[in-house]
Design a protein around this motif. Sequence first.
Motif, PDB file in Angstrom:
ATOM      1  N   LYS A   1       0.825  -1.211   0.000  1.00  0.00           N
ATOM      2  CA  LYS A   1       0.000   0.000   0.000  1.00  0.00           C
ATOM      3  C   LYS A   1       0.863   1.267   0.000  1.00  0.00           C
ATOM      4  O   LYS A   1       0.481   2.276  -0.598  1.00  0.00           O
TER       5      LYS A   1
ATOM      6  N   ARG B   1       1.780   2.014  -3.496  1.00  0.00           N
ATOM      7  CA  ARG B   1       0.594   2.577  -4.158  1.00  0.00           C
ATOM      8  C   ARG B   1       0.432   4.048  -3.811  1.00  0.00           C
ATOM      9  O   ARG B   1       0.206   4.887  -4.696  1.00  0.00           O
TER      10      ARG B   1
ATOM     11  N   ILE C   1      -4.269  -3.711  -7.868  1.00  0.00           N
ATOM     12  CA  ILE C   1      -3.139  -4.116  -8.705  1.00  0.00           C
ATOM     13  C   ILE C   1      -3.573  -5.303  -9.545  1.00  0.00           C
ATOM     14  O   ILE C   1      -3.962  -6.357  -9.011  1.00  0.00           O
TER      15      ILE C   1
ATOM     16  N   PHE D   1       5.274   2.055 -11.489  1.00  0.00           N
ATOM     17  CA  PHE D   1       4.571   1.501 -10.321  1.00  0.00           C
ATOM     18  C   PHE D   1       4.690  -0.015 -10.287  1.00  0.00           C
ATOM     19  O   PHE D   1       5.034  -0.608  -9.256  1.00  0.00           O
TER      20      PHE D   1
END
Length: 235
Positions: free
Chosen positions: A43, A46, A57, A69
């Motif tokens: 997280k 993210r 994801i 990412f």
Amino acid sequence: MNDVIHIYCDESCHLEHDHQKSMVLGAVWCSASHRAALGRKVKAIRDQFGLPPTFEIKWTKISPAGLDFYLALVDLFFDEPLLRFRAVVVPEKAVLDHGRFNQSHDDFYYKMWYLLLTHLVDDQHCFRVFLDIKDTRGQTKVRKLHEVLCNRHYDFDRQRIASIEQVHSHDVPLLQIADLMIGALSHLHRNLDGSPAKQAVIQRIRERSGHDLLRSTPPRVEKFNLLVWRSKAEL
């Protein structure tokens, strides 16, 4: 028994008549005592990339704009010693001859899950397995898989393989990492090449794992373990 192990499982192109070349089953696994901290690390990446808390994801979402990412998630997996992955790939579903072995495709499906999971089960830990919810037959599949796995390990009181449960992947960050790894293997083994961003993720996994992803890894490899299943006709 010692610590509980959580195994987060996903699958790709596993249906018999889905017109897809290859089938992939895979799992990310870790100690239950560390899964919350590991989920927070996912997280945090993210958040670092400015994605909303509801963002899931998924391999299918990879695009040039989000490439960094997804590369960061691959690096997190390989940099984090507490995370491990195992997959079974059936590269050519077309060669399967279920009639010859007096089995259905469902029978074969459970055999592949057994090949995946039995490699992870030992006598020192208790295991909980989590499967991504896929379809309305899910609960029946879960019961059957639990039965097969427990019977093969003589775990009739289900003390070793405590549970196999269905979960929603959007609630489980580590299951989303499994989706990412499985998606890469499925993309590669189906010979898809239309997305440079997805090819970049596959290449990063190759570099970090030290394997070409087309062949089985040595059985004792723990970090990124891969079994590429072959029928007797292919051997």
